[in-house]
Design a protein around this motif. Structure first.
Motif, PDB file in Angstrom:
ATOM      1  N   VAL A  32      17.033   0.312 -13.127  1.00 22.60           N
ATOM      2  CA  VAL A  32      17.844   0.817 -11.991  1.00 22.60           C
ATOM      3  C   VAL A  32      19.294   1.392 -12.580  1.00 22.60           C
ATOM      4  CG1 VAL A  32      19.568  -0.349 -10.131  1.00 22.60           C
ATOM      5  CG2 VAL A  32      17.015  -1.191 -10.593  1.00 22.60           C
ATOM      6  N   VAL A  33      19.886   0.951 -13.711  1.00 26.94           N
ATOM      7  CA  VAL A  33      21.029   1.712 -14.271  1.00 26.94           C
ATOM      8  C   VAL A  33      20.646   3.163 -14.462  1.00 26.94           C
ATOM      9  CG1 VAL A  33      22.417   1.700 -16.125  1.00 26.94           C
ATOM     10  CG2 VAL A  33      21.986  -0.566 -14.910  1.00 26.94           C
ATOM     11  N   TRP A  34      19.441   3.359 -15.275  1.00 24.18           N
ATOM     12  CA  TRP A  34      19.235   4.688 -15.424  1.00 24.18           C
ATOM     13  C   TRP A  34      18.789   5.538 -14.161  1.00 24.18           C
ATOM     14  CZ3 TRP A  34      14.956   3.205 -19.765  1.00 24.18           C
ATOM     15  CH2 TRP A  34      15.571   3.157 -20.877  1.00 24.18           C
ATOM     16  N   SER A  35      18.400   5.033 -13.350  1.00 24.00           N
ATOM     17  CA  SER A  35      18.224   5.872 -11.957  1.00 24.00           C
ATOM     18  C   SER A  35      19.428   5.999 -11.281  1.00 24.00           C
ATOM     19  CB  SER A  35      17.160   4.881 -11.031  1.00 24.00           C
ATOM     20  OG  SER A  35      15.839   4.563 -11.629  1.00 24.00           O
ATOM     21  N   ALA A  36      20.448   5.042 -11.295  1.00 26.01           N
ATOM     22  CA  ALA A  36      21.542   5.500 -10.656  1.00 26.01           C
ATOM     23  C   ALA A  36      22.361   6.605 -11.298  1.00 26.01           C
ATOM     24  CB  ALA A  36      22.476   4.227 -10.568  1.00 26.01           C
ATOM     25  N   SER A  37      22.170   6.438 -12.775  1.00 30.13           N
ATOM     26  CA  SER A  37      22.960   7.782 -13.561  1.00 30.13           C
ATOM     27  C   SER A  37      22.468   9.101 -13.263  1.00 30.13           C
ATOM     28  CB  SER A  37      22.828   7.093 -15.001  1.00 30.13           C
ATOM     29  OG  SER A  37      21.722   7.291 -15.567  1.00 30.13           O
ATOM     30  N   TRP A  75      14.221   8.894 -20.923  1.00 35.34           N
ATOM     31  CA  TRP A  75      13.827   7.863 -20.257  1.00 35.34           C
ATOM     32  C   TRP A  75      14.438   7.599 -18.980  1.00 35.34           C
ATOM     33  CZ3 TRP A  75      10.082   7.429 -23.439  1.00 35.34           C
ATOM     34  CH2 TRP A  75      10.236   7.324 -24.966  1.00 35.34           C
ATOM     35  N   GLU A  76      15.735   8.274 -18.893  1.00 37.51           N
ATOM     36  CA  GLU A  76      16.589   8.077 -17.779  1.00 37.51           C
ATOM     37  C   GLU A  76      15.863   8.831 -16.805  1.00 37.51           C
ATOM     38  OE1 GLU A  76      17.683   9.238 -20.652  1.00 37.51           O
ATOM     39  OE2 GLU A  76      19.006   7.810 -21.560  1.00 37.51           O
ATOM     40  N   LEU A  77      15.294  10.115 -16.915  1.00 35.44           N
ATOM     41  CA  LEU A  77      14.607  10.751 -15.826  1.00 35.44           C
ATOM     42  C   LEU A  77      13.442  10.019 -15.296  1.00 35.44           C
ATOM     43  CD1 LEU A  77      15.314  14.342 -17.062  1.00 35.44           C
ATOM     44  CD2 LEU A  77      16.568  12.968 -15.645  1.00 35.44           C
ATOM     45  N   ALA A  78      12.521   9.461 -16.325  1.00 29.13           N
ATOM     46  CA  ALA A  78      11.466   8.673 -16.096  1.00 29.13           C
ATOM     47  C   ALA A  78      11.735   7.472 -15.334  1.00 29.13           C
ATOM     48  CB  ALA A  78      10.593   8.389 -17.426  1.00 29.13           C
ATOM     49  N   ALA A  79      12.777   6.894 -15.188  1.00 29.03           N
ATOM     50  CA  ALA A  79      12.997   5.602 -14.455  1.00 29.03           C
ATOM     51  C   ALA A  79      13.089   5.544 -12.903  1.00 29.03           C
ATOM     52  CB  ALA A  79      14.632   5.272 -14.975  1.00 29.03           C
ATOM     53  N   TYR A 135       2.897   0.875 -18.908  1.00 30.04           N
ATOM     54  CA  TYR A 135       3.460   2.122 -19.511  1.00 30.04           C
ATOM     55  C   TYR A 135       5.012   2.216 -19.330  1.00 30.04           C
ATOM     56  CZ  TYR A 135       2.524   4.271 -14.866  1.00 30.04           C
ATOM     57  OH  TYR A 135       2.197   4.578 -13.489  1.00 30.04           O
ATOM     58  N   VAL A 136       5.426   1.558 -17.923  1.00 27.08           N
ATOM     59  CA  VAL A 136       6.983   1.362 -17.686  1.00 27.08           C
ATOM     60  C   VAL A 136       7.612   0.541 -18.420  1.00 27.08           C
ATOM     61  CG1 VAL A 136       8.526   0.824 -15.868  1.00 27.08           C
ATOM     62  CG2 VAL A 136       6.629   1.863 -15.276  1.00 27.08           C
ATOM     63  N   THR A 137       7.115  -0.678 -18.891  1.00 34.29           N
ATOM     64  CA  THR A 137       7.692  -1.697 -19.858  1.00 34.29           C
ATOM     65  C   THR A 137       7.657  -0.838 -21.285  1.00 34.29           C
ATOM     66  OG1 THR A 137       6.459  -3.377 -18.469  1.00 34.29           O
ATOM     67  CG2 THR A 137       7.182  -3.950 -20.979  1.00 34.29           C
ATOM     68  N   ALA A 138       6.709  -0.199 -21.608  1.00 33.57           N
ATOM     69  CA  ALA A 138       6.724   0.537 -22.921  1.00 33.57           C
ATOM     70  C   ALA A 138       7.812   1.569 -22.921  1.00 33.57           C
ATOM     71  CB  ALA A 138       5.349   1.495 -23.048  1.00 33.57           C
ATOM     72  N   PHE A 139       8.082   2.363 -22.225  1.00 38.85           N
ATOM     73  CA  PHE A 139       9.311   3.286 -22.183  1.00 38.85           C
ATOM     74  C   PHE A 139      10.715   2.665 -22.321  1.00 38.85           C
ATOM     75  CE2 PHE A 139       9.110   4.342 -17.629  1.00 38.85           C
ATOM     76  CZ  PHE A 139      10.605   4.306 -17.375  1.00 38.85           C
ATOM     77  N   VAL A 142       6.465  10.320 -14.552  1.00 44.83           N
ATOM     78  CA  VAL A 142       6.783   9.254 -15.486  1.00 44.83           C
ATOM     79  C   VAL A 142       5.871   9.712 -16.762  1.00 44.83           C
ATOM     80  CG1 VAL A 142       6.364   6.919 -16.459  1.00 44.83           C
ATOM     81  CG2 VAL A 142       6.824   7.318 -13.995  1.00 44.83           C
ATOM     82  N   PHE A 143       4.893  10.161 -16.910  1.00 44.08           N
ATOM     83  CA  PHE A 143       4.391  10.714 -18.040  1.00 44.08           C
ATOM     84  C   PHE A 143       5.121  11.842 -18.641  1.00 44.08           C
ATOM     85  CE2 PHE A 143       1.121  13.421 -20.165  1.00 44.08           C
ATOM     86  CZ  PHE A 143       0.852  12.653 -21.171  1.00 44.08           C
ATOM     87  N   GLU A 144       5.361  12.840 -17.719  1.00 42.87           N
ATOM     88  CA  GLU A 144       5.890  14.091 -18.171  1.00 42.87           C
ATOM     89  C   GLU A 144       7.255  13.806 -18.799  1.00 42.87           C
ATOM     90  OE1 GLU A 144       3.866  17.145 -14.880  1.00 42.87           O
ATOM     91  OE2 GLU A 144       5.977  16.412 -14.730  1.00 42.87           O
ATOM     92  N   MET A 145       8.082  12.970 -18.164  1.00 38.99           N
ATOM     93  CA  MET A 145       9.406  12.660 -18.809  1.00 38.99           C
ATOM     94  C   MET A 145       9.278  11.720 -19.969  1.00 38.99           C
ATOM     95  SD  MET A 145      11.544  14.264 -16.849  1.00 38.99           S
ATOM     96  CE  MET A 145      10.246  15.530 -16.881  1.00 38.99           C
ATOM     97  N   THR A 146       8.486  10.748 -19.781  1.00 42.49           N
ATOM     98  CA  THR A 146       8.247  10.104 -21.170  1.00 42.49           C
ATOM     99  C   THR A 146       7.699  10.710 -22.386  1.00 42.49           C
ATOM    100  OG1 THR A 146       6.268   8.910 -20.368  1.00 42.49           O
ATOM    101  CG2 THR A 146       8.257   7.708 -19.902  1.00 42.49           C
ATOM    102  N   SER A 147       6.998  11.627 -22.234  1.00 48.51           N
ATOM    103  CA  SER A 147       6.323  12.388 -23.347  1.00 48.51           C
ATOM    104  C   SER A 147       7.388  13.302 -24.108  1.00 48.51           C
ATOM    105  CB  SER A 147       5.356  13.404 -22.722  1.00 48.51           C
ATOM    106  OG  SER A 147       5.591  14.420 -21.694  1.00 48.51           O
ATOM    107  N   GLU A 148       8.685  13.600 -23.190  1.00 47.55           N
ATOM    108  CA  GLU A 148       9.530  14.400 -23.770  1.00 47.55           C
ATOM    109  C   GLU A 148      10.705  13.519 -24.231  1.00 47.55           C
ATOM    110  OE1 GLU A 148      10.843  17.349 -20.536  1.00 47.55           O
ATOM    111  OE2 GLU A 148       8.759  18.205 -20.691  1.00 47.55           O
TER     112      GLU A 148
END
Length: 555
Positions: free
Chosen positions: A325-330, A528-532, A121-125, A519-525
């Motif tokens: 990593v880029v999304w998480s840092a942002s 992607w950056e918040l799910a990273a 599911y991480v690869t998916a989003f 991860v599920f809550e953020m990807t359902s909305e």
């Protein structure tokens, strides 16, 4: 008249007592412990399948008209597509890294297993975030060419099949590579002496000899595909797992969820039975040693293969991890607040408790098989490990129903137990932990039992000669010798529970959110950056068992 009736004969009375005496003597000690462990898997399966005994016409009519046709077709196409994709990728990559010599071969031999550390599911989003219409790739294509309408849609059946194939191919790759490495030189050399080229030797000799391992890997992929919830939910691709979740939490109909779960259980059992029968009808053997012939590719071909494998590795692991990593840092500064230590603590605590429970249950099963070798004990052990082939949504339904029934009975007998919440077991960690044990007992048991097989009978006899029996023998002899297997089992279960999504979503108590739930809550909305940020933690933790598997594969 001297001949008495059979009822009066002295030989007719003992058979009435012997079955009870034999059963009482048989179901004791470690056999009883193994039976109790098997109930963790047996009870939810029986509960789910028993829904067929109480059919509800309105439920079945609704399912047959609005639900079953779509999810059956979607599940079928997804299973066939992922099985084909992982089979082609896994076998091709396994043959190249096991038999062919080219630049970077040793690096790719273990690097190609790293996608196993990244949940599907991480690869998916990440794939959707990069390849969707608003993603950076299509945005760049529109800037260059003025339009990206020709670019394939990632949110499609083909997209979910591609993503799951890229995430799950290491299952086939690992087993197929071990098969190719243990076939030995003589078989291929015999084929060459008969005039077969290397390509034909692969098709007519190596591939058929490796078929059991390849089929076993594809069966693992099919089980993971049927059990997957997070990936198909992110793609909005309805399968049995999403339908069960929606029936429970969308329609608030536990009976509908149970009916759907029972159908999925039958499909899983049919696959398991087919695989077992196919494997039982065929016997292939390798040399048991890493003696595969290594062919050095021509320089141009070798560098081409190395370049293609490098691009494949980047697409399946390096680029997704970099993007995470880029999304998480942002978003780290604004997103990492007081909730995240709680998410991490819940994930670690649940994983640690589940790992301990699975290790204890796996040790009981393995030692019971060590003491008793009869078929009932083997049956209980086999039954206990079936949970790994059953989707988490099914286990969640199957365990919640009997726990809710028991909860209602306890409240009827002792109302004061419910307190202000009105429940005893529901709303606690009980349901979740039982489902974890049923789901992940198989990998824990297999790791422990493999280590148990390396303990010789002479070591046990020497310990008995020193006066060690029963629990003392297990604690002072077996447990120290099983330390490596116990650690491996605990580590594998710990990481599996950290990444597990459907059981946690469906059975967690209020306020017990984990990294996977986040991860599920953020990807359902679509965020992607918040799910990273939680996804990065899951990937880093998942690298531990992958490194262990890589080391064992190399050995």
């Amino acid at each position: 008249m001297k001949n008495a009736s059979p009822a009066a004969s002295p030989v007719s009375a003992p058979p009435l007592r012997l079955p009870r005496i034999a059963l009482a003597r048989w179901l004791t000690g470690w056999r009883l412990a193994a039976f109790l462990v098997s109930l963790v898997t047996l009870v939810p399966l029986v509960v789910v399948l028993s829904s067929f005994l109480y059919p509800q016409s309105e439920v079945w009519n609704h399912l047959a008209e609005h639900v079953l046709p779509d999810i059956l077709l979607n599940t079928l196409w997804l299973s066939l597509g992922v099985a084909f994709g992982t089979g082609v990728l896994g076998v091709t990559l396994a043959w190249l890294t096991a038999v062919c010599e080219f630049p970077g071969r040793r690096f790719f031999a273990w690097a190609l297993m790293l996608p196993l550390a990244m949940p599907a599911y991480v690869t998916a989003f990440v794939a959707i975030g990069l390849l969707d219409f608003t993603g950076p790739l299509q945005t760049l294509l529109r800037e260059w060419f003025g339009s990206s309408a020709w670019f394939p849609r990632i949110r499609s059946r083909g997209g979910v099949i591609l993503v799951m194939s890229l995430a799950l191919y290491p299952y086939v790759y690992l087993l197929a590579r071990n098969a190719f490495m243990t076939q030995g030189r003589r078989a291929l050399e015999a084929g060459q002496s008969l005039g077969l080229s290397r390509r034909m030797g692969f098709v007519r000799i190596a591939l058929p000899m490796a078929r059991p391992w390849i089929v076993a890997g594809i069966m693992l992929v099919l089980m993971e595909t049927l059990a997957d919830f997070g990936t198909v939910a992110i793609f909005n691709y309805d399968t049995f797992t999403t339908a069960i979740y929606k029936a429970w939490f969308g329609l608030f109909s536990l009976s509908t969820a149970s009916q759907l779960a029972s159908i999925l259980v039958l499909i899983v059992f049919a696959l398991v039975a087919t695989e077992q029968r196919w494997r039982g009808a065929r016997r292939y053997q390798g040399s048991g040693r890493s003696q595969a012939t290594t062919y050095r590719l021509k320089p141009a071909l070798g560098w081409t293969v190395s370049l293609l494998l490098g691009l494949f590795f980047c697409a399946t692991f390096a680029i997704p991890l970099t993007q995470l990593v880029v999304w998480s840092a942002s978003v780290f500064a604004e997103e990492f607040d007081a909730r995240y230590p709680m998410f991490i603590w819940h994930s670690v605590l649940l994983s640690a408790i589940a790992a301990v429970l699975v290790v204890v249950a796996g040790l009981i099963l393995s030692y019971a098989l060590r003491v008793y070798r009869d078929w009932p004990t083997r049956f209980f052990a086999r039954l206990s490990t079936l949970g790994y082939a059953v989707p988490g949504t099914v286990l969640a339904v199957g365990i919640f129903i009997p726990v809710a029934w028991l909860d209602n009975r306890l409240l009827a007998w002792l109302p004061q137990l419910g307190g202000s919440g009105g429940s005893v077991l529901k709303g606690t960690l009980t349901v979740m932990l039982l489902a974890y044990v049923a789901r992940f007992l198989a990998p824990g048991f297999n790791a422990i039992d493999s280590a148990m097989q390396r303990i010789t009978r002479s070591q046990e006899e020497a310990a008995r000669g020193m006066g060690l029996y029963g629990w003392r023998l297990l604690a002072q002899v077996h447990v120290p010798l099983l330390r490596g297997g116990l650690l491996t089992a605990a580590l594998m279960v710990f990481v599996d529970v950290m990444k597990e999504m459907p059981i946690t979503l469906m059975t967690r108590p209020f306020g017990w959110d984990t990294l996977a739930v986040r991860v599920f809550e953020m990807t359902s909305e679509g965020q992607w950056e918040l799910a990273a940020l939680p996804a990065v933690v899951l990937v880093l933790v998942g690298l531990l068992p992958v490194m262990l598997l890589t080391r064992q594969s190399g050995q």
